[in-house]
Design a protein around this motif. Structure first.
Motif, PDB file in Angstrom:
ATOM      1  N   ARG A   1      -0.189   6.380  20.995  1.00 41.05           N
ATOM      2  CA  ARG A   1       0.269   5.559  22.131  1.00 41.05           C
ATOM      3  C   ARG A   1       0.319   4.085  21.738  1.00 41.05           C
TER       4      ARG A   1
ATOM      5  N   ARG B   1      10.140  17.203  28.428  1.00 48.48           N
ATOM      6  CA  ARG B   1       9.838  18.642  28.440  1.00 48.48           C
ATOM      7  C   ARG B   1      11.024  19.474  28.931  1.00 48.48           C
TER       8      ARG B   1
ATOM      9  N   SER C   1       5.724   6.917  33.559  1.00 53.00           N
ATOM     10  CA  SER C   1       5.439   7.677  32.341  1.00 53.00           C
ATOM     11  C   SER C   1       5.449   9.172  32.622  1.00 53.00           C
TER      12      SER C   1
ATOM     13  N   ASN D   1       1.462   6.100  28.517  1.00 51.37           N
ATOM     14  CA  ASN D   1       1.572   7.476  28.026  1.00 51.37           C
ATOM     15  C   ASN D   1       2.908   8.108  28.410  1.00 51.37           C
TER      16      ASN D   1
ATOM     17  N   TYR E   1       6.689  13.463  20.402  1.00 52.29           N
ATOM     18  CA  TYR E   1       5.297  13.664  20.826  1.00 52.29           C
ATOM     19  C   TYR E   1       5.118  14.246  22.223  1.00 52.29           C
ATOM     20  N   TYR E   2       6.136  14.140  23.066  1.00 50.79           N
ATOM     21  CA  TYR E   2       5.972  14.638  24.434  1.00 50.79           C
ATOM     22  C   TYR E   2       6.829  15.866  24.670  1.00 50.79           C
TER      23      TYR E   2
ATOM     24  N   ARG F   1       7.672  11.969  30.631  1.00 51.69           N
ATOM     25  CA  ARG F   1       7.128  13.179  29.990  1.00 51.69           C
ATOM     26  C   ARG F   1       7.818  14.434  30.534  1.00 51.69           C
TER      27      ARG F   1
ATOM     28  N   LEU G   1      -1.714  11.572  25.283  1.00 50.79           N
ATOM     29  CA  LEU G   1      -1.452  11.571  23.854  1.00 50.79           C
ATOM     30  C   LEU G   1      -2.545  10.792  23.123  1.00 50.79           C
TER      31      LEU G   1
ATOM     32  N   ASP H   1      -2.807  15.619  29.590  1.00 54.28           N
ATOM     33  CA  ASP H   1      -1.631  15.377  28.752  1.00 54.28           C
ATOM     34  C   ASP H   1      -1.623  13.976  28.150  1.00 54.28           C
TER      35      ASP H   1
ATOM     36  N   VAL I   1       9.015   9.299  21.344  1.00 55.62           N
ATOM     37  CA  VAL I   1       8.714   9.892  22.648  1.00 55.62           C
ATOM     38  C   VAL I   1       9.170  11.358  22.665  1.00 55.62           C
TER      39      VAL I   1
END
Length: 179
Positions: A57, A158, A150, A12, A178-179, A154, A52, A50, A175
Motif C-alpha cells: 500500500r 474483482r 477504495s 487500500n 494486487y486486488y 477493490r 493489502l 481485505d 491495483v
C-alpha cells in the motif's frame, strides 16, 4: 514552524479522491505539506480482512504521489505499536519533529464520532483538526466532495470492471495485480 497536515488512512488502495482532497486542503489551509500516513491497522477497522500488505500500500501511494507537490506518502506508523491510535502517532511526531506543528485531517464521518477516538480531547487541545465533508457528513472546511472509495475500486477490480480515472494512471497495473 513548519505546518504539516496528517492524513491517515488505509489507502487500500490510494485513489484520485485522496490526492485531490490532499491538494485542496494543502492550498485552503495554507499547510506546508500533507503526509498521507499509511496506517498498518485502523483500530476502528480491526475486522477488515481485505487489507493489502502495508509495504505494498505504501509503494502504491508513493508511486501515485510522484510529482504531486507538497503531498507525500509516509510510513511513520509502521514503527509504532498496533493498533495505530492517532493520539499516539501525534505524540511521537511532536517529539520527533519539534520544529513542526501537526494538523489532523479527517472525514466528516469521523468528525461526527470523534469523541470515540482515544484521547480525543488531548488531540483537540494540541492539534488543529480539519474535517472534510463525506457523503451525509459535513466538514469544517469547504472542499469538493469526491464520490470515490477504495472499497468501490477493490470491488470493480474483482468484477473485472474499469478503474480508469479512479486511481492515478501510474498505479492502475499494481491495483489490478494486487486486488
Amino acid at each position: 514552524m513548519k505546518r504539516i497536515g496528517i492524513f491517515g488512512g488505509s489507502f487500500n488502495p490510494i485513489h484520485n479522491g485522496h490526492i485531490a482532497l490532499a491538494q485542496a486542503v494543502l492550498r485552503q489551509c495554507a499547510l506546508d505539506e500533507i503526509w498521507l500516513m499509511v496506517s498498518p491497522q485502523n483500530p476502528l477497522k480491526q475486522n477488515s480482512t481485505d487489507l493489502l500488505d502495508d509495504h505494498l500500500r505504501l509503494q502504491m501511494a508513493e508511486k501515485a504521489l510522484e510529482g504531486v507537490e507538497g503531498v507525500k506518502a509516509c510510513d511513520y506508523e509502521f514503527r509504532l505499536p498496533k493498533p495505530s491510535y492517532t493520539w499516539n502517532t501525534l505524540q511521537h511526531l511532536s517529539k520527533d519533529y519539534p520544529d513542526c506543528t501537526f494538523s489532523l485531517l479527517i472525514g466528516g464521518d469521523n468528525w461526527a464520532h470523534f469523541q470515540r477516538w482515544r484521547n480525543w480531547q488531548d488531540i483537540m487541545n494540541h492539534h488543529e483538526v480539519i474535517a472534510y465533508p463525506r457523503e451525509a457528513y459535513p466538514g469544517t472546511i469547504d472542499v469538493p466532495l469526491l464520490n470515490v472509495s477504495s472499497t468501490e475500486i477493490r470491488q470493480r477490480v474483482r468484477a473485472g470492471k474499469s478503474i480508469e480515472g479512479l486511481v492515478p494512471e501510474a498505479i492502475v497495473p499494481l491495483v489490478k495485480k494486487y486486488y
